[in-house]
Design an enzyme around this catalytic site. Structure first.
Site, PDB file in Angstrom:
ATOM      1  N   HIS A 131       5.161  -7.248  -0.004  1.00  0.00           N
ATOM      2  CA  HIS A 131       4.979  -8.579  -0.566  1.00  0.00           C
ATOM      3  C   HIS A 131       5.790  -8.769  -1.852  1.00  0.00           C
ATOM      4  O   HIS A 131       6.234  -7.800  -2.476  1.00  0.00           O
ATOM      5  CB  HIS A 131       3.495  -8.804  -0.880  1.00  0.00           C
ATOM      6  CG  HIS A 131       2.598  -8.662   0.308  1.00  0.00           C
ATOM      7  ND1 HIS A 131       2.055  -9.735   0.973  1.00  0.00           N
ATOM      8  CD2 HIS A 131       2.155  -7.555   0.972  1.00  0.00           C
ATOM      9  CE1 HIS A 131       1.309  -9.305   1.980  1.00  0.00           C
ATOM     10  NE2 HIS A 131       1.359  -7.980   2.001  1.00  0.00           N
ATOM     11  N   ASP A 181       0.876  -1.174   0.000  1.00  0.00           N
ATOM     12  CA  ASP A 181       0.000   0.000   0.000  1.00  0.00           C
ATOM     13  C   ASP A 181       0.918   1.229   0.000  1.00  0.00           C
ATOM     14  O   ASP A 181       1.754   1.384   0.910  1.00  0.00           O
ATOM     15  CB  ASP A 181      -0.863   0.034   1.259  1.00  0.00           C
ATOM     16  CG  ASP A 181      -1.975  -1.001   1.250  1.00  0.00           C
ATOM     17  OD1 ASP A 181      -1.917  -1.943   0.439  1.00  0.00           O
ATOM     18  OD2 ASP A 181      -2.906  -0.863   2.074  1.00  0.00           O
ATOM     19  N   SER A 200       8.048   5.055   5.460  1.00  0.00           N
ATOM     20  CA  SER A 200       9.067   4.238   4.820  1.00  0.00           C
ATOM     21  C   SER A 200       8.934   4.306   3.301  1.00  0.00           C
ATOM     22  O   SER A 200       7.934   4.762   2.768  1.00  0.00           O
ATOM     23  CB  SER A 200       8.937   2.779   5.258  1.00  0.00           C
ATOM     24  OG  SER A 200       8.455   2.687   6.580  1.00  0.00           O
TER      25      SER A 200
END
Length: 306
Positions: free
Chosen positions: A177, A121, A263
């Site tokens: 991921h 995301d 991040s």
């Protein structure tokens, strides 16, 4: 005395709705003090921009007393708690909630092998063709692939390839991921600083991506060639945690997560391996980040390999 005022407002495009969203900057007053104020910037660089402070701050966010921050954080940033794996009362600290897992199928990765899915995301920018100097634009400056990877030899693999930059805000889902099935090598840690990765900070210190601590993973994907995953740490991040086991990994499998703090992820691709979606290319040319969720399509396999 203050330094030059930086850009006040940050906007991004919500891809699903087409809306231009004004971004709520997390800890905005603190960020502006540290990056826009002359003395604040000095204090930040000498006292706060180091491993010890960020480690201690991360440990503080692990304490049970920080649990009281969760409900306020959820309300302010309108986090969808229906997606979280656990009820809010079951998170033992703020850091536990920050690095939360989601319920199964909250983020779905297509099984179509020619589709490249967003690994996290985030608000993204794409760079379909890097220059001969292998530079990735960052605000008014740029960072070279060699600086980012901390390795000239490895940089040659991605020379004139493509890049994907993913910026995670502190209130985002902070697990990332694999976007394809393939073989993942062990992650390599690169020591560095602890600057914020918010656009406010990037406008002040343009080479943050190559200054900050980061982890580099070489990934030999089944459909998109070699990909370098680069997880870039930031101010107050306690750790970048890798949860995968080196070897064969699968599309949609969790690779790892960031602990407390905003991040950034950067993915590097070999030349001729990926075609980013047209809308992302156009918005990136305009300098407008686009919000996507993990599993969303952002590109396709280049059927004409160079």
């Amino acid at each position: 005395m203050t330094s030059k005022t930086l850009k006040t407002e940050i906007y991004y495009l919500e891809r699903q709705t087409g809306e231009i969203i004004y971004e709520q900057i997390f800890a905005e007053k603190t960020l502006r003090l540290l990056y826009e104020n002359y003395f604040g910037f000095i204090i930040f660089n000498y006292l706060l921009n180091n491993k010890t402070f960020c480690w201690l701050y991360g440990k503080y966010q692990d304490l049970p007393l920080t649990k009281s921050q969760i409900n306020k954080f959820v309300r302010r940033y309108q986090i969808d708690i229906k997606e979280t794996e656990l009820p809010l009362k079951n998170y033992h600290s703020f850091n536990a909630f920050f690095s939360r897992r989601l319920k199964p199928n909250a983020r779905v990765f297509t099984t179509e092998s020619n589709i490249f899915c967003a690994p996290a995301d985030s608000r993204i920018l794409v760079y379909p063709k890097l220059t001969a100097e292998t530079q990735i634009p960052v605000k008014s400056s740029s960072v070279t692939i060699a600086e980012l990877l901390n390795c000239e030899k490895l940089a040659q693999i991605y020379c004139q390839g493509s890049a994907l930059c993913l910026r995670l805000a502190p209130y985002d889902y902070h697990r990332f991921h694999f976007s394809d099935t393939g073989k993942a090598l062990p992650a390599k840690y690169i020591q560095g600083k602890y600057h914020s990765v918010n656009p406010l900070a990037l406008a002040k210190v343009c080479n943050i991506f190559s200054l900050n601590k980061r982890m580099v993973t070489e990934f030999i994907s089944d459909n998109f060639g070699r990909i370098a995953y680069i997880e870039i740490g930031a101010f107050t991040i306690g750790s970048i945690i890798q949860t995968y086991t080196p070897g064969i990994v699968y599309k949609g499998q969790e690779k790892g997560y960031f602990q407390y703090g905003g991040s950034t992820l950067v993915l590097l691709f070999q030349p001729g391996t990926i075609c980013f979606d047209d809308d992302l290319i156009q918005h990136s040319l305009e300098g407008l980040e686009v919000y996507v969720q993990a599993g969303n399509q952002i590109g396709k396999k280049n059927q004409i390999q160079s």
